[in-house]
Design a protein around this motif. Structure first.
Motif, PDB file in Angstrom:
ATOM      1  N   ALA A   3     -60.290  31.261 -45.246  1.00  0.00           N
ATOM      2  CA  ALA A   3     -59.026  31.729 -44.670  1.00  0.00           C
ATOM      3  C   ALA A   3     -58.557  30.853 -43.515  1.00  0.00           C
ATOM      4  O   ALA A   3     -57.370  30.776 -43.225  1.00  0.00           O
ATOM      5  N   THR A   6     -55.752  28.476 -44.107  1.00  0.00           N
ATOM      6  CA  THR A   6     -54.401  28.971 -44.344  1.00  0.00           C
ATOM      7  C   THR A   6     -53.551  28.688 -43.112  1.00  0.00           C
ATOM      8  O   THR A   6     -53.877  29.130 -42.022  1.00  0.00           O
ATOM      9  N   ILE A   8     -49.909  29.038 -43.164  1.00  0.00           N
ATOM     10  CA  ILE A   8     -48.831  30.033 -43.142  1.00  0.00           C
ATOM     11  C   ILE A   8     -49.138  31.124 -44.163  1.00  0.00           C
ATOM     12  O   ILE A   8     -49.486  30.835 -45.309  1.00  0.00           O
ATOM     13  N   LYS A   9     -49.019  32.373 -43.725  1.00  0.00           N
ATOM     14  CA  LYS A   9     -49.189  33.496 -44.644  1.00  0.00           C
ATOM     15  C   LYS A   9     -47.905  34.313 -44.620  1.00  0.00           C
ATOM     16  O   LYS A   9     -47.432  34.712 -43.554  1.00  0.00           O
ATOM     17  N   ASP A  11     -46.160  37.705 -45.870  1.00  0.00           N
ATOM     18  CA  ASP A  11     -46.600  39.022 -46.317  1.00  0.00           C
ATOM     19  C   ASP A  11     -45.405  39.952 -46.533  1.00  0.00           C
ATOM     20  O   ASP A  11     -44.823  40.449 -45.578  1.00  0.00           O
ATOM     21  N   HIS A  29     -44.670  37.193 -51.212  1.00  0.00           N
ATOM     22  CA  HIS A  29     -46.053  37.081 -50.733  1.00  0.00           C
ATOM     23  C   HIS A  29     -46.564  35.694 -51.109  1.00  0.00           C
ATOM     24  O   HIS A  29     -46.533  35.339 -52.283  1.00  0.00           O
ATOM     25  N   THR A  30     -47.041  34.925 -50.157  1.00  0.00           N
ATOM     26  CA  THR A  30     -47.696  33.656 -50.511  1.00  0.00           C
ATOM     27  C   THR A  30     -48.491  33.149 -49.317  1.00  0.00           C
ATOM     28  O   THR A  30     -48.290  33.605 -48.190  1.00  0.00           O
ATOM     29  N   GLU A  31     -49.414  32.232 -49.591  1.00  0.00           N
ATOM     30  CA  GLU A  31     -50.158  31.577 -48.515  1.00  0.00           C
ATOM     31  C   GLU A  31     -50.036  30.075 -48.705  1.00  0.00           C
ATOM     32  O   GLU A  31     -50.117  29.584 -49.825  1.00  0.00           O
ATOM     33  N   LYS A  33     -51.737  26.579 -47.616  1.00  0.00           N
ATOM     34  CA  LYS A  33     -52.956  26.017 -47.020  1.00  0.00           C
ATOM     35  C   LYS A  33     -52.672  24.660 -46.396  1.00  0.00           C
ATOM     36  O   LYS A  33     -51.729  23.978 -46.782  1.00  0.00           O
ATOM     37  N   TYR A  67     -47.180  34.842 -40.780  1.00  0.00           N
ATOM     38  CA  TYR A  67     -48.228  34.415 -39.847  1.00  0.00           C
ATOM     39  C   TYR A  67     -48.336  32.904 -39.883  1.00  0.00           C
ATOM     40  O   TYR A  67     -48.402  32.305 -40.956  1.00  0.00           O
ATOM     41  N   ASP A  72     -48.585  36.297 -35.754  1.00  0.00           N
ATOM     42  CA  ASP A  72     -47.412  36.892 -36.405  1.00  0.00           C
ATOM     43  C   ASP A  72     -46.151  36.419 -35.681  1.00  0.00           C
ATOM     44  O   ASP A  72     -45.817  36.917 -34.610  1.00  0.00           O
TER      45      ASP A  72
END
Length: 248
Positions: A3, A6, A8-9, A11, A29-31, A33, A67, A72
């Motif tokens: 994690a 990562t 940018i997350k 949500d 929703h995505t992450e 890396k 995030y 956040d």
């Protein structure tokens, strides 16, 4: 991948207009890396640019959270300007200051925001200009450059802030066809240097060749996501199949 990689997350991000009548983004929703090149494709009006602009809060989401390195940034208490300094943004129209030379355009933000000395900011700017083959244009004004040159300048101007991620909003769509290649070449080089990038584009060749992941959006939704091979050679949804039939 753990994690901590990562960067940018995203949500459940929504962006509604007219009291929810227009759902520009409807639960994304995505992450993203570190070192990834995420290419966002889809028809006009699908929410691609809105999604990109939400990543650095140029658009404020109606709901959900974003995030950046675990912070956040949609929280009102977060200093968004500090985070924006670590996110380079390149627009469709270059947004260069017309009354300043190319060099001045490049050094103003690092000196003002990062308190770099004139010598330090100039050295970095000249090194970046050299990388894109434009060091001889340092004292020119934007009006003296071609569209492709302006966009290459816009990219290295963003790099002068030494960002951790680069966001590209259709960087080649305002260019004449023969200038597109020179801009994509700079972006390919950035990808080789492991720069984390999120790119909204209509250039499917770039998405196939450079993308580590492709996200297909339609009607404010993330319809499908996968490797370039999965998206282009084995599209699962009818919506993506119909889109690719038109653009490939």
């Amino acid at each position: 991948m753990n994690a901590s990689e990562t960067l940018i997350k995203v949500d459940n991000v929504q962006k509604y207009y007219n009291g929810g009548v227009i759902k520009a983004l409807d639960g994304i929703h995505t992450e993203i890396k570190k070192g990834e090149v995420v290419v966002v494709i889809g028809p006009s009006g699908s929410g691609k640019s809105t999604f990109l602009r939400c990543l650095n809060l140029l658009e404020i989401p109606t709901g959900g959270s974003i995030y950046f390195e675990g912070v956040d940034i949609t929280d009102a208490k977060t200093n968004i300007n500090r985070h924006r300094q670590r996110m380079g943004m390149v627009f469709q129209h270059f947004n260069l200051f017309p009354h300043m030379t190319i060099l001045k355009n490049m050094i103003i933000a690092p000196m003002k925001l990062q308190k770099k000395s004139l010598a330090e900011a100039t050295a970095l700017a000249m090194e970046l200009l050299k990388r894109v083959g434009l060091e001889d244009r340092a004292n020119a004004y934007p009006s003296q450059l071609s569209g492709g040159q302006k966009q290459r300048i816009a990219i290295v101007r963003a790099l002068c802030m030494q960002p951790e991620v680069m966001l590209f909003d259709e960087p080649t769509s305002a260019l004449d066809p023969e200038m597109v290649g020179e801009v994509l070449e700079v972006m390919k080089q950035l990808a080789k240097d492991n720069m984390t990038m999120v790119v909204v584009t209509h250039e499917m060749g770039f998405a196939k060749e450079v993308g580590s992941r492709v996200m297909f959006m339609a009607d404010g939704k993330q319809v499908e996501e996968g490797t370039p091979k999965e998206i282009f050679e084995n599209p699962k949804s009818e919506r993506l199949q119909a889109f690719l039939a038109k653009v490939l």
